[in-house]
Design a protein around this motif. Sequence first.
Motif, PDB file in Angstrom:
ATOM      1  N   VAL A   8       0.835  -1.200   0.000  1.00 38.33           N
ATOM      2  CA  VAL A   8       0.000   0.000   0.000  1.00 38.33           C
ATOM      3  C   VAL A   8       0.871   1.251   0.000  1.00 38.33           C
ATOM      4  CG1 VAL A   8      -1.804   1.282   1.197  1.00 38.33           C
ATOM      5  CG2 VAL A   8      -1.817  -1.219   1.247  1.00 38.33           C
ATOM      6  N   VAL A   9       0.724   2.088  -1.024  1.00 44.71           N
ATOM      7  CA  VAL A   9       1.406   3.380  -1.032  1.00 44.71           C
ATOM      8  C   VAL A   9       0.677   4.298  -0.066  1.00 44.71           C
ATOM      9  CG1 VAL A   9       2.026   5.378  -2.431  1.00 44.71           C
ATOM     10  CG2 VAL A   9       2.154   3.078  -3.415  1.00 44.71           C
ATOM     11  N   PRO A  10       1.367   4.893   0.905  1.00 44.39           N
ATOM     12  CA  PRO A  10       0.683   5.739   1.881  1.00 44.39           C
ATOM     13  C   PRO A  10       0.050   6.960   1.239  1.00 44.39           C
ATOM     14  CG  PRO A  10       3.064   5.930   2.113  1.00 44.39           C
ATOM     15  CD  PRO A  10       2.816   4.803   1.162  1.00 44.39           C
ATOM     16  N   GLY A  11      -0.898   7.544   1.965  1.00 43.32           N
ATOM     17  CA  GLY A  11      -1.668   8.662   1.419  1.00 43.32           C
ATOM     18  C   GLY A  11      -0.871   9.921   1.166  1.00 43.32           C
ATOM     19  N   GLY A  12       0.180  10.152   1.956  1.00 43.89           N
ATOM     20  CA  GLY A  12       1.041  11.308   1.704  1.00 43.89           C
ATOM     21  C   GLY A  12       0.865  12.469   2.644  1.00 43.89           C
ATOM     22  N   ALA A  13       0.091  12.298   3.720  1.00 44.24           N
ATOM     23  CA  ALA A  13      -0.038  13.371   4.701  1.00 44.24           C
ATOM     24  C   ALA A  13       1.297  13.598   5.408  1.00 44.24           C
ATOM     25  CB  ALA A  13      -1.118  13.033   5.723  1.00 44.24           C
ATOM     26  N   ILE A  14       1.525  14.831   5.865  1.00 45.17           N
ATOM     27  CA  ILE A  14       2.729  15.158   6.613  1.00 45.17           C
ATOM     28  C   ILE A  14       2.484  14.883   8.086  1.00 45.17           C
ATOM     29  CG2 ILE A  14       4.296  17.006   7.294  1.00 45.17           C
ATOM     30  CD1 ILE A  14       3.738  18.374   4.668  1.00 45.17           C
ATOM     31  N   ASP A 107     -11.500  -1.275   3.630  1.00 42.21           N
ATOM     32  CA  ASP A 107     -12.277  -0.304   2.869  1.00 42.21           C
ATOM     33  C   ASP A 107     -11.433   0.893   2.459  1.00 42.21           C
ATOM     34  OD1 ASP A 107     -15.381   0.378   2.285  1.00 42.21           O
ATOM     35  OD2 ASP A 107     -14.280   2.206   2.755  1.00 42.21           O
ATOM     36  N   LEU A 108     -10.614   1.400   3.367  1.00 42.49           N
ATOM     37  CA  LEU A 108      -9.779   2.554   3.028  1.00 42.49           C
ATOM     38  C   LEU A 108      -8.773   2.210   1.939  1.00 42.49           C
ATOM     39  CD1 LEU A 108     -11.145   3.686   5.572  1.00 42.49           C
ATOM     40  CD2 LEU A 108      -8.937   4.680   6.220  1.00 42.49           C
ATOM     41  N   ILE A 109      -8.200   1.000   2.025  1.00 40.07           N
ATOM     42  CA  ILE A 109      -7.264   0.565   0.992  1.00 40.07           C
ATOM     43  C   ILE A 109      -7.988   0.393  -0.339  1.00 40.07           C
ATOM     44  CG2 ILE A 109      -5.814  -1.365   0.249  1.00 40.07           C
ATOM     45  CD1 ILE A 109      -4.985  -1.692   3.190  1.00 40.07           C
ATOM     46  N   ALA A 110      -9.195  -0.175  -0.295  1.00 41.18           N
ATOM     47  CA  ALA A 110      -9.960  -0.354  -1.532  1.00 41.18           C
ATOM     48  C   ALA A 110     -10.262   0.979  -2.184  1.00 41.18           C
ATOM     49  CB  ALA A 110     -11.252  -1.110  -1.238  1.00 41.18           C
ATOM     50  N   ASN A 111     -10.596   1.982  -1.385  1.00 40.67           N
ATOM     51  CA  ASN A 111     -10.911   3.287  -1.972  1.00 40.67           C
ATOM     52  C   ASN A 111      -9.663   3.969  -2.519  1.00 40.67           C
ATOM     53  OD1 ASN A 111     -13.061   4.995  -2.701  1.00 40.67           O
ATOM     54  ND2 ASN A 111     -12.490   6.448  -1.084  1.00 40.67           N
ATOM     55  N   LEU A 112      -8.534   3.805  -1.843  1.00 43.31           N
ATOM     56  CA  LEU A 112      -7.285   4.315  -2.410  1.00 43.31           C
ATOM     57  C   LEU A 112      -7.031   3.695  -3.774  1.00 43.31           C
ATOM     58  CD1 LEU A 112      -4.843   4.299   0.661  1.00 43.31           C
ATOM     59  CD2 LEU A 112      -5.680   6.320  -0.556  1.00 43.31           C
ATOM     60  N   ALA A 113      -7.290   2.404  -3.888  1.00 42.88           N
ATOM     61  CA  ALA A 113      -7.069   1.723  -5.164  1.00 42.88           C
ATOM     62  C   ALA A 113      -8.025   2.230  -6.235  1.00 42.88           C
ATOM     63  CB  ALA A 113      -7.232   0.212  -4.980  1.00 42.88           C
ATOM     64  N   ILE A 114      -9.288   2.459  -5.869  1.00 40.32           N
ATOM     65  CA  ILE A 114     -10.264   2.995  -6.824  1.00 40.32           C
ATOM     66  C   ILE A 114      -9.815   4.364  -7.329  1.00 40.32           C
ATOM     67  CG2 ILE A 114     -12.589   3.966  -7.010  1.00 40.32           C
ATOM     68  CD1 ILE A 114     -13.502   1.710  -5.103  1.00 40.32           C
ATOM     69  N   GLY A 120      -4.958   6.617 -13.001  1.00 37.80           N
ATOM     70  CA  GLY A 120      -3.826   6.006 -13.676  1.00 37.80           C
ATOM     71  C   GLY A 120      -2.512   6.316 -13.009  1.00 37.80           C
ATOM     72  N   ASP A 121      -2.531   6.455 -11.679  1.00 31.68           N
ATOM     73  CA  ASP A 121      -1.329   6.848 -10.942  1.00 31.68           C
ATOM     74  C   ASP A 121      -1.323   6.126  -9.597  1.00 31.68           C
ATOM     75  OD1 ASP A 121       0.783   8.012  -9.626  1.00 31.68           O
ATOM     76  OD2 ASP A 121       0.100  10.080  -9.885  1.00 31.68           O
ATOM     77  N   VAL A 122      -0.493   5.093  -9.476  1.00 33.85           N
ATOM     78  CA  VAL A 122      -0.465   4.303  -8.241  1.00 33.85           C
ATOM     79  C   VAL A 122       0.123   5.082  -7.071  1.00 33.85           C
ATOM     80  CG1 VAL A 122      -0.350   2.120  -9.491  1.00 33.85           C
ATOM     81  CG2 VAL A 122       1.779   3.267  -8.811  1.00 33.85           C
ATOM     82  N   ASN A 123       0.740   6.215  -7.363  1.00 33.70           N
ATOM     83  CA  ASN A 123       1.349   7.037  -6.314  1.00 33.70           C
ATOM     84  C   ASN A 123       0.563   8.302  -6.004  1.00 33.70           C
ATOM     85  OD1 ASN A 123       3.759   5.395  -5.907  1.00 33.70           O
ATOM     86  ND2 ASN A 123       4.340   6.072  -7.969  1.00 33.70           N
ATOM     87  N   GLN A 124      -0.644   8.437  -6.560  1.00 27.19           N
ATOM     88  CA  GLN A 124      -1.416   9.654  -6.351  1.00 27.19           C
ATOM     89  C   GLN A 124      -1.608   9.951  -4.853  1.00 27.19           C
ATOM     90  OE1 GLN A 124      -2.809  12.104  -8.281  1.00 27.19           O
ATOM     91  NE2 GLN A 124      -3.432  13.027  -6.344  1.00 27.19           N
ATOM     92  N   PRO A 125      -1.210  11.144  -4.407  1.00 28.02           N
ATOM     93  CA  PRO A 125      -1.445  11.499  -3.009  1.00 28.02           C
ATOM     94  C   PRO A 125      -2.939  11.596  -2.684  1.00 28.02           C
ATOM     95  CG  PRO A 125       0.231  12.922  -3.973  1.00 28.02           C
ATOM     96  CD  PRO A 125      -0.402  12.168  -5.103  1.00 28.02           C
ATOM     97  N   VAL A 126      -3.309  11.015  -1.562  1.00 22.75           N
ATOM     98  CA  VAL A 126      -4.653  11.145  -0.995  1.00 22.75           C
ATOM     99  C   VAL A 126      -4.432  11.404   0.497  1.00 22.75           C
ATOM    100  CG1 VAL A 126      -6.940  10.098  -0.752  1.00 22.75           C
ATOM    101  CG2 VAL A 126      -5.485   9.469  -2.702  1.00 22.75           C
ATOM    102  N   PRO A 127      -4.064  12.633   0.856  1.00 23.14           N
ATOM    103  CA  PRO A 127      -3.549  12.869   2.205  1.00 23.14           C
ATOM    104  C   PRO A 127      -4.591  12.978   3.309  1.00 23.14           C
ATOM    105  CG  PRO A 127      -3.454  14.888   0.923  1.00 23.14           C
ATOM    106  CD  PRO A 127      -3.883  13.805  -0.015  1.00 23.14           C
ATOM    107  N   PHE A 128      -5.879  13.008   2.971  1.00 23.51           N
ATOM    108  CA  PHE A 128      -6.884  13.189   4.010  1.00 23.51           C
ATOM    109  C   PHE A 128      -7.872  12.025   4.060  1.00 23.51           C
ATOM    110  CE2 PHE A 128      -5.634  17.639   3.141  1.00 23.51           C
ATOM    111  CZ  PHE A 128      -5.208  17.972   4.420  1.00 23.51           C
ATOM    112  N   VAL A 144      -4.300   7.037   9.903  1.00 21.46           N
ATOM    113  CA  VAL A 144      -2.933   7.480  10.184  1.00 21.46           C
ATOM    114  C   VAL A 144      -1.938   6.397   9.788  1.00 21.46           C
ATOM    115  CG1 VAL A 144      -1.323   8.076  12.043  1.00 21.46           C
ATOM    116  CG2 VAL A 144      -3.582   9.133  11.968  1.00 21.46           C
ATOM    117  N   GLU A 145      -2.256   5.125  10.088  1.00 17.61           N
ATOM    118  CA  GLU A 145      -1.376   4.029   9.680  1.00 17.61           C
ATOM    119  C   GLU A 145      -1.199   3.973   8.170  1.00 17.61           C
ATOM    120  OE1 GLU A 145      -3.276   0.640  11.368  1.00 17.61           O
ATOM    121  OE2 GLU A 145      -2.497   1.009  13.388  1.00 17.61           O
ATOM    122  N   LEU A 146      -2.212   4.437   7.443  1.00 18.53           N
ATOM    123  CA  LEU A 146      -2.155   4.435   5.982  1.00 18.53           C
ATOM    124  C   LEU A 146      -1.668   5.773   5.411  1.00 18.53           C
ATOM    125  CD1 LEU A 146      -5.510   2.547   5.298  1.00 18.53           C
ATOM    126  CD2 LEU A 146      -3.196   1.663   4.961  1.00 18.53           C
ATOM    127  N   GLY A 147      -1.172   6.643   6.272  1.00 18.56           N
ATOM    128  CA  GLY A 147      -0.592   7.894   5.793  1.00 18.56           C
ATOM    129  C   GLY A 147      -1.588   8.966   5.433  1.00 18.56           C
TER     130      GLY A 147
END
Length: 223
Positions: A8-14, A107-114, A120-128, A144-147
């Motif tokens: 899982v690529v983390p969401g990217g929050a600081i 569910d959170l991981i599934a939505n990140l994947a959607i 078309g970007d597996v690294n797209q930030p989703v910080p919130f 928080v565990e998922l960034g």
Amino acid sequence: MTGRGPEVVPGGAIDPVTTPVDHAEDSGEVSALTFDDGPSPNTTPALLDFLAEHDVKAVFCVIGRNVTAPGGAAILQRIVAEGHVLGNHSTSFADMGSWPASEVRADLIANLAIIREALGDVNQPVPFWRAPNGSWGATQRVAVELGMQPLAVVNTIDDWATQDVATLTSNLRAAMRPGEVVLLHDGGGDRAGTLAAVETVVMERLADGWGFAFPKGAGHRHP
């Protein structure tokens, strides 16, 4: 962070924390606009037109089933292309407050994947992350565990209860407080009244010299 899993690529929050953030990155006469429950073909494109015209950026907390609905992916692509920031708002509108952490995580991981597949970007930030209905349960810790930084349910305008333009305009004037997050909806039903209120109040605030910023913790964003 633990519990994320190597795939899982983390969401990217600081430096995300479990306490939901309710303030903007900047202080003073600024507001952090956040929109939940989209994308919606009935409201989101017109909202994006207005925000683009006035160079205002916002956070869009998106629902997976709306992303996969007809036209949803194209709207999401436009949201990102125009410089807005994404929030994970689950795959559906389900109340997750009583869910075990394992189900929340799935569910959170599934939505990140959607979201990322649509872009078309597996690294797209989703910080919130914002929990549907403000029902947090285990979701804060998992996010928080998922960034992802939990985004507070504050300064609402009750646009799930009415779409009366005068009422929502008054509510938004009161909810748009200096340096704070404000919560509105661009999906989940008829939001024409919300859009009209946003257009009026944002124009008023711009005329008064206000600015618009992202909530704290947005992290690094694509240009």
